[in-house]
Design a protein around this motif. Sequence first.
Motif, PDB file in Angstrom:
ATOM      1  N   LYS A 192       0.836  -1.206   0.000  1.00  0.00           N
ATOM      2  CA  LYS A 192       0.000   0.000   0.000  1.00  0.00           C
ATOM      3  C   LYS A 192       0.869   1.254   0.000  1.00  0.00           C
ATOM      4  O   LYS A 192       0.572   2.229  -0.687  1.00  0.00           O
ATOM      5  N   ALA A 193       1.935   1.227   0.785  1.00  0.00           N
ATOM      6  CA  ALA A 193       2.835   2.381   0.865  1.00  0.00           C
ATOM      7  C   ALA A 193       3.488   2.672  -0.488  1.00  0.00           C
ATOM      8  O   ALA A 193       3.600   3.828  -0.900  1.00  0.00           O
ATOM      9  N   VAL A 194       3.903   1.624  -1.200  1.00  0.00           N
ATOM     10  CA  VAL A 194       4.493   1.805  -2.527  1.00  0.00           C
ATOM     11  C   VAL A 194       3.462   2.394  -3.483  1.00  0.00           C
ATOM     12  O   VAL A 194       3.758   3.328  -4.233  1.00  0.00           O
ATOM     13  N   VAL A 195       2.248   1.858  -3.456  1.00  0.00           N
ATOM     14  CA  VAL A 195       1.187   2.360  -4.341  1.00  0.00           C
ATOM     15  C   VAL A 195       0.960   3.848  -4.087  1.00  0.00           C
ATOM     16  O   VAL A 195       0.919   4.650  -5.026  1.00  0.00           O
ATOM     17  N   LYS A 196       0.831   4.228  -2.828  1.00  0.00           N
ATOM     18  CA  LYS A 196       0.588   5.635  -2.510  1.00  0.00           C
ATOM     19  C   LYS A 196       1.760   6.519  -2.937  1.00  0.00           C
ATOM     20  O   LYS A 196       1.559   7.559  -3.555  1.00  0.00           O
ATOM     21  N   ALA A 197       2.972   6.097  -2.637  1.00  0.00           N
ATOM     22  CA  ALA A 197       4.148   6.911  -2.957  1.00  0.00           C
ATOM     23  C   ALA A 197       4.303   7.099  -4.467  1.00  0.00           C
ATOM     24  O   ALA A 197       4.602   8.203  -4.936  1.00  0.00           O
ATOM     25  N   GLU A 198       4.103   6.041  -5.231  1.00  0.00           N
ATOM     26  CA  GLU A 198       4.311   6.132  -6.682  1.00  0.00           C
ATOM     27  C   GLU A 198       3.174   6.864  -7.391  1.00  0.00           C
ATOM     28  O   GLU A 198       3.398   7.542  -8.384  1.00  0.00           O
ATOM     29  N   THR A 199       1.947   6.729  -6.899  1.00  0.00           N
ATOM     30  CA  THR A 199       0.832   7.419  -7.550  1.00  0.00           C
ATOM     31  C   THR A 199       0.854   8.915  -7.246  1.00  0.00           C
ATOM     32  O   THR A 199       0.493   9.727  -8.101  1.00  0.00           O
ATOM     33  N   VAL A 200       1.304   9.294  -6.054  1.00  0.00           N
ATOM     34  CA  VAL A 200       1.417  10.713  -5.715  1.00  0.00           C
ATOM     35  C   VAL A 200       2.374  11.403  -6.684  1.00  0.00           C
ATOM     36  O   VAL A 200       2.133  12.537  -7.106  1.00  0.00           O
ATOM     37  N   LYS A 201       3.437  10.719  -7.070  1.00  0.00           N
ATOM     38  CA  LYS A 201       4.438  11.293  -7.981  1.00  0.00           C
ATOM     39  C   LYS A 201       3.835  11.711  -9.314  1.00  0.00           C
ATOM     40  O   LYS A 201       4.328  12.640  -9.946  1.00  0.00           O
ATOM     41  N   ILE A 202       2.782  11.016  -9.751  1.00  0.00           N
ATOM     42  CA  ILE A 202       2.187  11.353 -11.052  1.00  0.00           C
ATOM     43  C   ILE A 202       0.800  11.993 -10.906  1.00  0.00           C
ATOM     44  O   ILE A 202       0.067  12.124 -11.875  1.00  0.00           O
ATOM     45  N   GLY A 203       0.468  12.376  -9.687  1.00  0.00           N
ATOM     46  CA  GLY A 203      -0.769  13.108  -9.455  1.00  0.00           C
ATOM     47  C   GLY A 203      -2.032  12.273  -9.439  1.00  0.00           C
ATOM     48  O   GLY A 203      -3.116  12.786  -9.694  1.00  0.00           O
ATOM     49  N   LEU A 204      -1.919  11.001  -9.128  1.00  0.00           N
ATOM     50  CA  LEU A 204      -3.097  10.134  -9.023  1.00  0.00           C
ATOM     51  C   LEU A 204      -3.378   9.817  -7.564  1.00  0.00           C
ATOM     52  O   LEU A 204      -2.477   9.815  -6.732  1.00  0.00           O
ATOM     53  N   GLN A 205      -4.627   9.528  -7.280  1.00  0.00           N
ATOM     54  CA  GLN A 205      -5.020   9.083  -5.947  1.00  0.00           C
ATOM     55  C   GLN A 205      -5.584   7.676  -6.071  1.00  0.00           C
ATOM     56  O   GLN A 205      -6.608   7.474  -6.731  1.00  0.00           O
ATOM     57  N   PRO A 206      -4.918   6.680  -5.494  1.00  0.00           N
ATOM     58  CA  PRO A 206      -5.415   5.305  -5.618  1.00  0.00           C
ATOM     59  C   PRO A 206      -6.718   5.116  -4.845  1.00  0.00           C
ATOM     60  O   PRO A 206      -7.014   5.859  -3.911  1.00  0.00           O
ATOM     61  N   LEU A 207      -7.468   4.116  -5.264  1.00  0.00           N
ATOM     62  CA  LEU A 207      -8.729   3.760  -4.622  1.00  0.00           C
ATOM     63  C   LEU A 207      -8.527   2.418  -3.921  1.00  0.00           C
ATOM     64  O   LEU A 207      -8.306   1.405  -4.570  1.00  0.00           O
ATOM     65  N   PHE A 208      -8.565   2.429  -2.589  1.00  0.00           N
ATOM     66  CA  PHE A 208      -8.433   1.211  -1.802  1.00  0.00           C
ATOM     67  C   PHE A 208      -9.836   0.739  -1.463  1.00  0.00           C
ATOM     68  O   PHE A 208     -10.613   1.474  -0.849  1.00  0.00           O
ATOM     69  N   ILE A 209     -10.154  -0.492  -1.834  1.00  0.00           N
ATOM     70  CA  ILE A 209     -11.471  -1.055  -1.564  1.00  0.00           C
ATOM     71  C   ILE A 209     -11.295  -2.252  -0.632  1.00  0.00           C
ATOM     72  O   ILE A 209     -10.509  -3.157  -0.916  1.00  0.00           O
ATOM     73  N   CYS A 210     -12.016  -2.222   0.493  1.00  0.00           N
ATOM     74  CA  CYS A 210     -11.925  -3.342   1.431  1.00  0.00           C
ATOM     75  C   CYS A 210     -13.267  -3.511   2.137  1.00  0.00           C
ATOM     76  O   CYS A 210     -14.124  -2.632   2.100  1.00  0.00           O
ATOM     77  N   SER A 211     -13.427  -4.664   2.749  1.00  0.00           N
ATOM     78  CA  SER A 211     -14.676  -4.914   3.477  1.00  0.00           C
ATOM     79  C   SER A 211     -14.618  -4.189   4.810  1.00  0.00           C
ATOM     80  O   SER A 211     -13.534  -3.906   5.336  1.00  0.00           O
ATOM     81  N   ASN A 212     -15.791  -3.907   5.362  1.00  0.00           N
ATOM     82  CA  ASN A 212     -15.803  -3.212   6.650  1.00  0.00           C
ATOM     83  C   ASN A 212     -15.276  -4.105   7.771  1.00  0.00           C
ATOM     84  O   ASN A 212     -15.000  -3.629   8.855  1.00  0.00           O
ATOM     85  N   ALA A 213     -15.070  -5.380   7.498  1.00  0.00           N
ATOM     86  CA  ALA A 213     -14.423  -6.262   8.471  1.00  0.00           C
ATOM     87  C   ALA A 213     -12.946  -5.904   8.628  1.00  0.00           C
ATOM     88  O   ALA A 213     -12.324  -6.237   9.623  1.00  0.00           O
TER      89      ALA A 213
END
Length: 150
Positions: free
Chosen positions: A15-36
Amino acid sequence: MQILVDADACPGAVKAVVKAETVKIGLQPLFICSNAHFSRREEHAQMIYVDRHPQAVDLAIANRVNPGDIVVTGDYGLAALVLGKGARAISHRGKLYTADKLPELLLQRHILAKVRKSGGRHRGPAKLSKEDLERFKANFCALLCSESGC
């Protein structure tokens, strides 16, 4: 282009890699998970929580994915759906899912499900290694560049 993450079983380091790399190109990732799997709000990421139904996260991702999107998942079935919609899929360990490899992966999943249903056991996945994380980062960055034109 969207970056969708099957966040139920996604390791924090990925998750940290996804956030760090997407911020560099101006994207915001969408994390989808169950409420559990409810956790604190992720910075630089949009969070969507769905019901605890076993396939709710997969369905939420499948309903949102578009051609050219990138999906991070460890689920072979979801990867097959994503590829069928013209998007790209990558595992938490950095394996790029391709149409030619999925039949073998889906067969393996089916066999292991039969073993579990008959009362058998098998080893779960190994802990995420440093090499896995490096492979993920390299392949994820390559996907980002190929889809965003950087």
